[in-house]
Design a protein around this motif. Structure first.
Motif, PDB file in Angstrom:
ATOM      1  N   VAL A  99      55.703  39.247  39.288  1.00  0.00           N
ATOM      2  CA  VAL A  99      54.747  38.493  38.476  1.00  0.00           C
ATOM      3  C   VAL A  99      55.478  37.631  37.447  1.00  0.00           C
ATOM      4  O   VAL A  99      55.114  36.466  37.236  1.00  0.00           O
ATOM      5  CB  VAL A  99      53.766  39.452  37.774  1.00  0.00           C
ATOM      6  N   ILE A 113      47.053  49.515  34.172  1.00  0.00           N
ATOM      7  CA  ILE A 113      46.920  48.782  35.446  1.00  0.00           C
ATOM      8  C   ILE A 113      47.958  47.677  35.526  1.00  0.00           C
ATOM      9  O   ILE A 113      48.595  47.474  36.574  1.00  0.00           O
ATOM     10  CB  ILE A 113      45.494  48.217  35.589  1.00  0.00           C
ATOM     11  N   TYR A 114      48.144  46.942  34.426  1.00  0.00           N
ATOM     12  CA  TYR A 114      49.153  45.891  34.398  1.00  0.00           C
ATOM     13  C   TYR A 114      50.531  46.451  34.722  1.00  0.00           C
ATOM     14  O   TYR A 114      51.307  45.850  35.472  1.00  0.00           O
ATOM     15  CB  TYR A 114      49.192  45.227  33.017  1.00  0.00           C
ATOM     16  N   GLY A 141      56.908  46.432  33.513  1.00  0.00           N
ATOM     17  CA  GLY A 141      55.993  47.452  34.021  1.00  0.00           C
ATOM     18  C   GLY A 141      56.259  48.816  33.419  1.00  0.00           C
ATOM     19  O   GLY A 141      55.323  49.535  33.045  1.00  0.00           O
ATOM     20  N   LEU A 180      50.798  47.153  38.461  1.00  0.00           N
ATOM     21  CA  LEU A 180      50.826  45.911  39.240  1.00  0.00           C
ATOM     22  C   LEU A 180      52.157  45.176  39.072  1.00  0.00           C
ATOM     23  O   LEU A 180      52.666  44.588  40.035  1.00  0.00           O
ATOM     24  CB  LEU A 180      49.666  45.001  38.815  1.00  0.00           C
ATOM     25  N   VAL A 185      54.719  47.031  41.265  1.00  0.00           N
ATOM     26  CA  VAL A 185      54.434  46.802  42.689  1.00  0.00           C
ATOM     27  C   VAL A 185      54.827  45.383  43.092  1.00  0.00           C
ATOM     28  O   VAL A 185      55.413  45.158  44.161  1.00  0.00           O
ATOM     29  CB  VAL A 185      52.945  47.065  42.990  1.00  0.00           C
ATOM     30  N   SER A 186      54.506  44.399  42.243  1.00  0.00           N
ATOM     31  CA  SER A 186      54.835  43.008  42.574  1.00  0.00           C
ATOM     32  C   SER A 186      56.336  42.815  42.728  1.00  0.00           C
ATOM     33  O   SER A 186      56.798  42.049  43.579  1.00  0.00           O
ATOM     34  CB  SER A 186      54.296  42.061  41.499  1.00  0.00           C
TER      35      SER A 186
END
Length: 240
Positions: free
Chosen positions: A143, A128-129, A177, A132, A135-136
């Motif tokens: 992030v 999940i990290y 990511g 995310l 996507v960020s």
């Protein structure tokens, strides 16, 4: 009572003659991110205990299985480290970071009697990290950029107006990511083929060592960018 406005006391950096906007030393930034050597070691203790003990303990030790003893000792070490820090009135942030995952993994492995399930929460969380983070970066709110702002700029948002810096931090965030996704794809495969010992080793050596390497690279890349900007400004004929 005097009506004279008191002058502002200089902070430690001003007293030392340092620029308050200057980035902290590389080692200081790395230490802040990881909680120092002590924080890294303490965070690695629970998972290390489980990875080492699970394969070597006998199938049955008294009323409990070897797996159950490995779970108990691993979870107890995480709780013990957090309690010891609390008693010493030290920050428990780094000790508690992985405590929830350890507790959940211990519960799942205990219930299923399958050592692989100890690693399952971390696999899901890491995947999940990874998503995310990417996507960020794609939506231009990386992030890693926000973490950089908190650590190096006291939470200031000026970096958002610096397009080249946002580009650098976005690429770095995508790198984080991709590494997270690849690492956890390998762990999912090992989980699927029931290679619990290999899964433990990948979890152990793909955890803090990889995080330290990524953090060091991130700090180096940002500092390299900032140095290039400063040199370009100094060489400009319009520089003050």
């Amino acid at each position: 009572m005097s009506t004279e406005t008191p002058s502002r006391k200089p902070d430690a950096e001003s007293r030392d003659g340092a620029d308050p906007d200057e980035l902290p030393p590389f080692t200081e930034q790395l230490s802040q991110q990881l909680g120092g050597v002590k924080g890294v070691v303490e965070a690695a203790v629970p998972i290390t205990l489980f990875v080492v003990l699970n394969p070597i303990l006998p199938d049955q030790m008294g009323p409990l299985s070897g797996l159950q003893w490995a779970i108990i000792l691993s979870a107890a070490s995480a709780l013990g480290i957090a309690a010891w820090r609390a008693v010493r009135k030290e920050s428990v942030r780094h000790a508690l970071n992985g405590l929830f995952g350890i507790a959940l993994g211990a519960f799942l492995a205990w219930r299923s009697t399958d050592a692989r399930d100890f690693y399952l929460p971390g696999i899901i969380q890491g995947a999940i990290y990874g998503v995310l983070l990417i996507v960020s970066a794609l939506v231009r709110h990386p992030v890693i950029g926000w973490i950089y702002a908190v650590v190096a700029q006291g939470g200031k948002k000026e970096w958002r107006q610096n397009k080249p810096l946002v580009d650098v931090l976005s690429r770095i965030t995508i790198l984080w990511g991709i590494v997270f996704i690849i690492k956890n794809a390998v762990r999912i495969w090992l989980y699927w083929i029931d290679a619990e010992n290999a899964l433990g080793l990948v979890t152990l050596f793909g955890g803090w060592p990889v995080t330290i390497a990524l953090t060091a690279f991130t700090i180096w890349a940002v500092r390299r960018h900032m140095k290039a900007v400063e040199e370009a400004a100094a060489a400009s004929p319009n520089a003050a």
